[in-house]
Design a protein around this motif. Structure first.
Motif, short mmCIF file in Angstrom:
data_model
loop_
_atom_site.label_atom_id
_atom_site.label_comp_id
_atom_site.label_asym_id
_atom_site.label_seq_id
_atom_site.Cartn_x
_atom_site.Cartn_y
_atom_site.Cartn_z
N GLY A 171 0.84 -1.19 0.00
CA GLY A 171 0.00 0.00 0.00
C GLY A 171 0.88 1.24 0.00
N PHE A 172 0.41 2.30 -0.68
CA PHE A 172 1.14 3.56 -0.69
C PHE A 172 0.29 4.63 -0.03
CE2 PHE A 172 2.80 1.29 -4.41
CZ PHE A 172 4.17 1.34 -4.13
N SER A 173 0.96 5.60 0.57
CA SER A 173 0.26 6.74 1.16
C SER A 173 -0.65 7.37 0.12
CB SER A 173 1.31 7.74 1.65
OG SER A 173 0.67 8.90 2.09
N GLY A 174 -1.89 7.62 0.50
CA GLY A 174 -2.82 8.27 -0.42
C GLY A 174 -3.64 7.31 -1.25
N ASP A 175 -3.31 6.00 -1.23
CA ASP A 175 -4.11 5.02 -1.99
C ASP A 175 -5.52 4.96 -1.44
OD1 ASP A 175 -1.95 4.32 -3.52
OD2 ASP A 175 -1.72 2.29 -2.71
N ARG A 176 -6.50 4.88 -2.33
CA ARG A 176 -7.89 4.63 -1.94
C ARG A 176 -8.39 3.48 -2.80
NH1 ARG A 176 -6.30 7.37 1.34
NH2 ARG A 176 -6.99 9.41 2.10
N LEU A 177 -7.82 2.31 -2.58
CA LEU A 177 -8.06 1.19 -3.49
C LEU A 177 -9.41 0.53 -3.22
CD1 LEU A 177 -4.52 -0.47 -3.49
CD2 LEU A 177 -5.40 1.39 -4.91
N ASP A 178 -10.13 0.25 -4.31
CA ASP A 178 -11.40 -0.46 -4.23
C ASP A 178 -11.13 -1.90 -4.68
OD1 ASP A 178 -13.86 -1.58 -4.57
OD2 ASP A 178 -14.65 -0.03 -5.91
N PRO A 179 -11.28 -2.87 -3.74
CA PRO A 179 -10.97 -4.26 -4.11
C PRO A 179 -11.80 -4.75 -5.30
CG PRO A 179 -11.50 -4.07 -1.76
CD PRO A 179 -11.78 -2.73 -2.37
N ALA A 180 -13.01 -4.21 -5.47
CA ALA A 180 -13.89 -4.69 -6.54
C ALA A 180 -13.31 -4.39 -7.92
CB ALA A 180 -15.28 -4.08 -6.42
N ILE A 181 -12.43 -3.38 -8.02
CA ILE A 181 -11.83 -3.08 -9.33
C ILE A 181 -10.31 -3.27 -9.30
CG2 ILE A 181 -13.67 -1.56 -10.16
CD1 ILE A 181 -11.92 0.84 -9.33
N SER A 182 -9.86 -4.10 -8.36
CA SER A 182 -8.43 -4.40 -8.27
C SER A 182 -8.20 -5.90 -8.46
CB SER A 182 -7.89 -3.99 -6.89
OG SER A 182 -7.98 -2.60 -6.70
N ASP A 183 -6.95 -6.24 -8.78
CA ASP A 183 -6.51 -7.64 -8.85
C ASP A 183 -7.34 -8.49 -9.82
OD1 ASP A 183 -4.55 -7.00 -6.93
OD2 ASP A 183 -6.04 -7.23 -5.33
N GLY A 184 -7.52 -9.77 -9.51
CA GLY A 184 -8.18 -10.70 -10.42
C GLY A 184 -7.23 -11.85 -10.74
N ASP A 185 -7.81 -13.01 -11.11
CA ASP A 185 -6.99 -14.19 -11.41
C ASP A 185 -6.24 -14.02 -12.73
OD1 ASP A 185 -7.99 -15.32 -9.12
OD2 ASP A 185 -9.42 -16.65 -10.14
N ILE A 186 -6.93 -13.43 -13.71
CA ILE A 186 -6.34 -13.31 -15.05
C ILE A 186 -6.69 -11.93 -15.59
CG2 ILE A 186 -6.30 -14.24 -17.41
CD1 ILE A 186 -7.28 -16.91 -16.28
N ALA A 187 -5.73 -11.26 -16.20
CA ALA A 187 -5.99 -9.98 -16.85
C ALA A 187 -5.89 -10.13 -18.36
CB ALA A 187 -4.99 -8.93 -16.38
N ILE A 188 -6.77 -9.45 -19.07
CA ILE A 188 -6.68 -9.41 -20.53
C ILE A 188 -6.68 -7.95 -20.95
CG2 ILE A 188 -7.74 -9.98 -22.73
CD1 ILE A 188 -7.52 -12.59 -21.68
N GLN A 189 -5.65 -7.58 -21.70
CA GLN A 189 -5.57 -6.23 -22.25
C GLN A 189 -5.84 -6.32 -23.75
OE1 GLN A 189 -1.77 -3.60 -21.94
NE2 GLN A 189 -1.81 -4.42 -24.02
N ALA A 190 -6.94 -5.72 -24.20
CA ALA A 190 -7.21 -5.67 -25.64
C ALA A 190 -7.00 -4.24 -26.09
CB ALA A 190 -8.64 -6.12 -25.92
N CYS A 191 -6.11 -4.06 -27.06
CA CYS A 191 -5.84 -2.73 -27.60
C CYS A 191 -6.08 -2.75 -29.10
CB CYS A 191 -4.40 -2.31 -27.34
SG CYS A 191 -4.02 -2.10 -25.59
N ALA A 192 -6.65 -1.69 -29.62
CA ALA A 192 -6.92 -1.60 -31.06
C ALA A 192 -7.08 -0.14 -31.43
CB ALA A 192 -8.19 -2.38 -31.41
N ASN A 193 -7.10 0.11 -32.73
CA ASN A 193 -7.30 1.48 -33.17
C ASN A 193 -8.78 1.81 -33.35
OD1 ASN A 193 -4.55 2.28 -33.21
ND2 ASN A 193 -4.28 0.90 -34.95
#
Lengths: 377, 431
Positions: free
Chosen positions: B171-193
């Motif tokens: 954790g860093f000073s000033g963090d206001r992390l919401d667990p519901a939009i953090s972490d996860g088992d697998i991440a997928i990044q889809a990028c396109a134009n």
């Protein structure tokens, strides 16, 4: 373009000469291959039997291609677009007797390289004619009968309690009577004008400019006002309409295909109405309806089971596993002693998400049931 | 969000583009077929927009990391809903197959969107029909929770494969992390134009996953906020400043090797050639920032707003003179400016490959935009890179920018190396 047109002429000529020189060429049915290049389009047979055919299109050229099956006047009977070089794609087309053209379009432009396809034989039998499917429909009709008999009994008890002004008893009976209703909901939904006045919700009634009536009108009075004032006419009307729907349902039973679609429809109901707590917004008895929809869906699948096992045993195995997983997830919200379900507004967000995941997991294989049934005809 | 920039108005149809796209794909790979084309066909009649072309899916590294950053992002993380190892393996295989198809501009499945049996739901959802591949890349990463649960118990028999460096970000000073939009088992990044292409990718992968995994959260982004190639103009973030001037660039092979890819000696074996992805959703207090005077904004960042040149003088790419002082003897680059605290000179030489995107999630009902930066960075060692740099920046005593930003989500994922033409994502995990 010029080379494409020239190639078209060559293919057409080849096609004709093949037919002329060998009139006894055997008729293909079911699986065909299409070998497409930048200048060629070879369909493995030009004479087909009526019914569904699967074309496996392989692009051996360097341009992205497409394959079409055209009827007279270039009416598209089926198309597979966007077949990249080296790729293979499949196309299923149900073709009645007649003359068609198969066309590859290298570069996805122009009229394509065409080949005549003649389809002979009788069109496939209507789905309802298969003995097995008939048996499935009859089995489900028996289920509908048993459920609708109890539906009338329980709805009568509910209506009596409402008319007697017994709020507590009416509240207890509301989710129980609705269980029988929700199990056979695809039957009710078939009768378009009766469903909204029986099971419609307030915003929809308003939008349609009709009076808010039926189950949810009485639900609102019971839970919001905590009385039954003015409910007599809605109660009588509800019982009348339930009886009408039951009668109509028995007169025109669902076909096997409608049954397959209904098994999916019930899960869609859960995914859009129950998982969101929209259905019973005043009483929060959504989990009763949830369970009933799942039971109804399972009953439909049970009736279709003999056909499904033959068509797609892996699908049946998957369905069994996913039904069991959903049951496990759902049943933990039932009080085993009283049989009562948790109220929707008592569930945590995580619990609702887990239910939603289990419904989605089942809905995917269920969406494949109708195609398996259609193929069995 | 408008799709107009990349698809309409150009007068190019998908069909023509695809014809050319197919050729592009061949030129890049498939030697046998490519030779046939080169010998036997006419010149392509249409010169397609390069933003519409496909990017090769296979390779030593996954696409979407050092690929020049596309314009649009759709990022999602998934949680496994099944505990079966076989389900994880089959999911990774199915996802790889579908991603291979989509990245080359093809429909998902054998029959795609419109060629299947009439009573079957189409295999592909269809909204990408008629659109070019648009530079789609799909990149996967595995979170710590895929290997071990919160109590350290193994999942999917993968505890032995857990990389040492895949440990929770502190954790860093000033963090206001919401667990519901953090972490996860697998991440997928889809990028396109084209945003529709990126959404189509995530939507179809989510659909394929039902019964095995479900979406934990997702985030759309627009307007890449970092250039990852010297060929790209440095874009601006929603504060209006050029962002990523000093980013690791694809062309700097030494930097890419030193700061992006996991090496043999780093381990574990299955991750060699891969990278670590850090995601941080950073809300921006847009309205208060907009009221800050220009000289204040420039002092906070440490660069001019117009050219992006350092406050110590020179153009955008001029070296920063952290010792330069004004006539009054004050440092030209403020001691707490963003550019100083984030600079490698003050972070033991650490650099990141940033690949973030702007986002606007509507507004907050108080007349303010819910907007900011969805920060994504790739690196070889999260502790020595992201954690080192963020440690310098975080806290109201440090980076002046912290008055205007707040980190609301966090994620760390180990991204496996690229796949072969027959391989699947993460297959080294199961070897």
């Amino acid at each position: 373009m010029k080379s494409s047109l020239a190639a078209l002429g060559v293919i057409a000529a080849l096609g004709l000469s093949a037919c002329a020189s060998d009139p006894s060429e055997s008729t293909a049915s079911g699986d065909l291959t299409v070998a497409a290049t930048d200048s060629d389009c070879k369909v493995s047979a030009t004479k087909l039997e009526a019914g569904p055919s699967t074309f496996t299109v392989t692009n051996k050229g360097s341009k992205v291609t497409e394959f079409y099956v055209y009827a007279d006047g270039d009416r598209i009977m089926g198309e597979v677009e966007n077949v990249g070089p080296g790729l293979t794609r499949k196309l299923v087309v149900d073709l009645p007797k007649g003359t068609y053209e198969g066309a590859c379009k290298p570069g996805m432009i122009g009229d394509g390289i065409r080949q005549t396809l003649s389809v002979t034989g009788e069109a496939a039998k209507p789905l309802s004619d298969s003995e097995e499917l008939k048996a499935a429909a009859e089995s489900y009709a028996r289920y509908v009968k048993s459920q609708s008999d109890t539906l009338i009994v329980k709805t009568t008890e509910f209506v009596d309690a409402v008319k007697a002004g017994d709020v507590d008893k009416a509240k207890t009976l509301f989710p129980i009577a609705r269980t029988y209703w929700e199990r056979i909901e695809p039957v009710a939904e078939k009768f378009g004008d009766l469903d909204p006045i029986t099971d419609g919700r307030e915003p929809d009634a308003k939008a349609a400019g009709i009076e808010f009536t039926g189950w949810h009108r009485i639900e609102k009075q019971l839970w919001v006002e905590n009385n039954t004032t003015g409910m007599d006419k809605y109660a009588d009307q509800l019982l009348d309409n339930v009886k009408k729907i039951v009668q109509l349902g028995q007169d025109t039973p669902l076909t096997a295909l409608e049954l397959a679609q209904g098994s999916k429809g019930l899960l869609d109901e859960v995914a859009t109405g129950k998982i969101t707590g929209e259905e019973d917004e005043f009483s929060h008895t959504d989990l009763w309806d949830f369970k009933a929809n799942i039971e109804g869906s399972q009953a439909a699948i049970s009736s279709l089971r003999p056909v499904l096992v033959e068509q797609d045993p892996a699908l049946v195995k998957d369905l069994d596993a996913k039904f069991a997983a959903l049951d496990t997830e759902l049943n933990q919200h039932q009080d085993k002693a009283t049989g009562e379900w948790a109220f929707y507004d008592e569930l945590s967000k995580d619990q609702i998400k887990a239910l939603s995941d289990a419904v989605a997991a089942l809905s995917e294989p269920i969406s494949k049931v109708a195609a398996a049934i259609a193929q069995s005809a | 969000m408008s799709t107009e920039d990349s698809t309409t108005g150009s007068g190019l149809s998908r069909r023509k583009l695809l014809g050319a796209a197919g050729i592009g794909a061949i030129a890049a790979g498939a030697a046998g077929v490519g030779a046939g084309y080169a010998a036997g066909d006419k010149p392509a009649p249409v010169v397609p927009d390069k933003d519409a072309l496909p990017i090769p899916f296979e390779g030593k590294h996954q696409a979407g990391i050092v690929t020049p950053a596309q314009d649009r992002l759709y990022f999602a993380t998934f949680d496994m809903t099944s505990d079966e190892r076989d389900d994880l393996i089959s999911l990774l295989k199915d996802w790889t197959k579908a991603s291979r198809q989509m990245s080359q501009g093809n429909d998902v499945g054998d029959f795609g969107a419109v060629a299947g049996a009439p009573y079957s739901p189409p295999e592909d959802t269809g909204e990408a029909l008629g659109l070019p591949p648009s530079g789609l890349t799909i990149t996967i990463g595995f979170g710590r929770s895929l290997f071990v649960d919160a109590k350290g118990k193994t999942r999917f028999g993968l505890d032995g494969q857990l990389p040492d460096r895949l440990k929770p970000i502190p954790g860093f000073s000033g963090d206001r992390l919401d667990p519901a939009i953090s972490d996860g088992d697998i991440a997928i990044q889809a990028c396109a134009n084209d945003p529709q292409i990126a959404v189509h990718a995530i939507r179809n992968l989510a659909r394929i996953a039902f019964g095995r995994a479900s979406v934990r959260y997702s985030q759309m982004g627009f307007g890449r906020t970092s250039s990852t190639s010297t060929a790209q103009v440095t874009p601006r973030n929603l504060f209006g400043f050029k962002d990523g001037t000093a980013n690791v660039k694809v062309e700097d092979k030494t930097d890419v090797e030193d700061f992006v890819w996991v090496h043999q000696e780093d381990g574990p074996a299955w991750l060699v050639g891969g990278s670590y992805l850090v995601s941080r959703k950073i809300d921006m207090r847009i309205e208060t920032w907009d009221r800050e005077p220009l000289n204040g904004q420039e002092a906070i960042i440490g660069r001019t707003k117009g050219s992006g040149g350092p406050m110590s003088g020179g153009d955008e790419f001029a070296p920063i003179d952290f010792d330069a002082k004004d006539d009054a003897g004050q440092p030209l680059i403020d001691m707490k400016s963003h550019v100083r605290l984030a600079h490698p000179d003050f972070n033991r030489g650490a650099k990141l490959l940033r690949r973030g995107y702007n986002f606007v999630d509507g507004s907050n009902g108080l007349g303010q935009l819910s907007a900011g930066l969805f920060f994504i960075a790739y690196q070889r060692d999260p502790e020595k890179q992201f954690v080192q740099i963020q440690g310098s920046l975080a806290g109201l005593q440090n980076d002046l920018l912290n008055e205007y930003i707040v980190h609301v989500s966090s994620g760390l994922f180990a991204c496996p190396p690229g796949v072969t033409t027959t391989g699947f994502w993460g297959e080294g995990l199961f070897a």
